[in-house]
Design a protein around this motif. Structure first.
Motif, PDB file in Angstrom:
ATOM      1  N   UNK A  34     -32.490  33.480  30.516  1.00  0.00           N
ATOM      2  CA  UNK A  34     -31.952  32.695  31.527  1.00  0.00           C
ATOM      3  C   UNK A  34     -33.137  32.551  32.563  1.00  0.00           C
ATOM      4  N   UNK A  35     -32.879  31.639  33.410  1.00  0.00           N
ATOM      5  CA  UNK A  35     -33.849  31.087  34.652  1.00  0.00           C
ATOM      6  C   UNK A  35     -33.344  31.528  35.944  1.00  0.00           C
ATOM      7  N   UNK A  36     -34.162  31.826  36.831  1.00  0.00           N
ATOM      8  CA  UNK A  36     -33.826  32.063  38.404  1.00  0.00           C
ATOM      9  C   UNK A  36     -33.686  30.391  38.963  1.00  0.00           C
ATOM     10  N   UNK A  37     -32.741  29.694  38.707  1.00  0.00           N
ATOM     11  CA  UNK A  37     -32.700  28.597  39.237  1.00  0.00           C
ATOM     12  C   UNK A  37     -31.636  27.755  38.402  1.00  0.00           C
ATOM     13  N   UNK A  38     -31.971  26.364  38.573  1.00  0.00           N
ATOM     14  CA  UNK A  38     -30.881  25.526  37.892  1.00  0.00           C
ATOM     15  C   UNK A  38     -29.800  24.901  38.622  1.00  0.00           C
ATOM     16  N   UNK A  39     -28.753  24.565  38.063  1.00  0.00           N
ATOM     17  CA  UNK A  39     -27.661  23.780  38.689  1.00  0.00           C
ATOM     18  C   UNK A  39     -26.474  24.378  38.221  1.00  0.00           C
ATOM     19  N   UNK A 127     -31.862   9.275  41.906  1.00  0.00           N
ATOM     20  CA  UNK A 127     -32.805  10.042  42.807  1.00  0.00           C
ATOM     21  C   UNK A 127     -32.506  11.621  42.316  1.00  0.00           C
ATOM     22  N   UNK A 128     -31.130  11.877  42.495  1.00  0.00           N
ATOM     23  CA  UNK A 128     -30.781  13.007  42.366  1.00  0.00           C
ATOM     24  C   UNK A 128     -31.041  13.839  40.875  1.00  0.00           C
ATOM     25  N   UNK A 129     -30.972  12.737  39.817  1.00  0.00           N
ATOM     26  CA  UNK A 129     -31.141  13.135  38.604  1.00  0.00           C
ATOM     27  C   UNK A 129     -32.848  13.283  38.391  1.00  0.00           C
ATOM     28  N   UNK A 130     -33.453  12.584  39.020  1.00  0.00           N
ATOM     29  CA  UNK A 130     -35.130  12.912  38.887  1.00  0.00           C
ATOM     30  C   UNK A 130     -35.367  14.278  39.678  1.00  0.00           C
ATOM     31  N   UNK A 131     -34.758  14.493  40.742  1.00  0.00           N
ATOM     32  CA  UNK A 131     -35.269  15.724  41.349  1.00  0.00           C
ATOM     33  C   UNK A 131     -34.762  17.030  40.705  1.00  0.00           C
ATOM     34  N   UNK A 161     -27.131  19.035  30.520  1.00  0.00           N
ATOM     35  CA  UNK A 161     -27.924  20.213  30.409  1.00  0.00           C
ATOM     36  C   UNK A 161     -29.171  19.933  31.289  1.00  0.00           C
ATOM     37  N   UNK A 162     -29.618  20.740  32.026  1.00  0.00           N
ATOM     38  CA  UNK A 162     -30.740  20.633  32.772  1.00  0.00           C
ATOM     39  C   UNK A 162     -30.242  20.437  34.381  1.00  0.00           C
ATOM     40  N   UNK A 163     -29.038  19.808  34.557  1.00  0.00           N
ATOM     41  CA  UNK A 163     -28.502  19.509  36.031  1.00  0.00           C
ATOM     42  C   UNK A 163     -27.532  20.664  35.997  1.00  0.00           C
ATOM     43  N   UNK A 164     -26.360  20.048  36.388  1.00  0.00           N
ATOM     44  CA  UNK A 164     -25.118  20.952  36.766  1.00  0.00           C
ATOM     45  C   UNK A 164     -24.429  21.215  35.667  1.00  0.00           C
TER      46      UNK A 164
END
Length: 205
Positions: A34-39, A127-131, A161-164
Motif C-alpha cells: 500500500x502507498x501513502x498517497x494515491x486517489x 491536466x488532471x490525468x497528467x498530474x 487504476x493509479x487515479x481515483x
C-alpha cells in the motif's frame, strides 16, 4: 478528527484503512503493498458530510489539508485552468504528507464525451490525468480525494487504476448515527425536559 464525526462507525473504519493508516505509517504500508498517497473518490447524496469527513481524515492523518476550490481553479482564459491545476498539485507536493481535496470534481473532471464544443474543459481533464499519474508526476505521500454527488458524470479515465481507483460511498446517517449527531449537538446545551430525547434513546443528563 473522527471524534468530531458522530456515528458512522463502519464508514470511518473504511476511511481509516484507505486513508489514515497508509498515511500515518507509510513504511509499514509499503511492506503490504500500500502507498501513502494515491486517489480516492467519495460519492453519495448531498449534505451528508463528505467535505467534513475529509477534513476529519486530515486531522486523523496529522497531515496538511488543501481545499482546491473550483473558483480558484476555473478560469475563462485558455490555458489558465490547466496552470491553476498544476499549481495546486505542486503546492501539495511541497507540503507532503498532504491531503488534496477536490469538491464537486465532476465540474472540472467531467466526462469528455459529453463536452461537445468545450475544448477548454477537455484540457482540464487531461491536466488532471497528467498530474495524477503522468510521467513526471511524483505524488508520494500526497493523497488526492475528490467528492461528487454524481460519480457517473466523472470521466472514466479518472476512475482507472493509479487515479481515483478507490471509491467510498458516504451514505445518509443511519439511525444510530442520527442519535449520535443529536447527542453531540445537544451537549452543553440547556435542554427542556419536554423534549422527548428519550424516544431516541438519548439520556438528557
Amino acid at each position: 478528527t473522527f471524534n468530531d464525526v458522530a456515528g458512522m462507525t463502519k464508514m470511518k473504519e473504511e476511511i481509516r484503512e484507505a486513508v489514515v493508516y497508509p498515511m500515518r505509517n507509510p513504511e509499514l504500508a509499503r511492506k503490504y503493498g500500500k502507498l501513502g498517497g494515491g486517489g480516492i473518490l467519495m460519492y453519495g447524496p448531498p449534505g451528508c458530510g463528505k467535505t467534513f469527513i475529509v477534513k476529519a481524515a486530515a486531522g486523523e492523518c496529522q497531515a496538511g489539508f488543501i481545499n482546491a476550490k473550483l473558483s480558484d481553479l476555473l478560469d475563462m482564459y485558455v490555458g489558465n485552468t490547466e496552470k491553476n491545476i498544476h499549481k495546486v498539485f505542486e503546492l501539495a507536493r511541497k507540503n507532503s504528507p498532504c491531503l488534496l481535496f477536490f469538491d464537486e470534481v465532476e465540474a472540472i473532471g467531467g466526462r469528455r464525451d459529453q463536452q461537445e464544443g468545450q475544448q477548454y474543459m477537455k484540457m482540464a481533464v487531461n491536466q488532471m490525468l497528467y498530474e495524477m499519474d503522468g510521467v513526471e508526476a511524483n505524488n508520494s505521500n500526497v493523497l488526492i480525494i475528490a467528492a461528487t454527488n454524481a460519480p457517473w458524470d466523472v470521466d472514466p479515465a479518472l476512475r482507472r487504476s493509479g487515479r481515483f481507483s478507490k471509491t467510498i460511498y458516504i451514505p445518509e446517517p443511519d439511525y444510530e448515527s442520527r442519535v449520535a449527531i443529536l447527542k453531540m449537538h445537544a451537549k452543553k446545551r440547556p435542554l427542556s425536559p419536554m423534549i422527548p430525547f428519550n424516544l431516541l434513546g438519548i439520556a438528557t443528563t
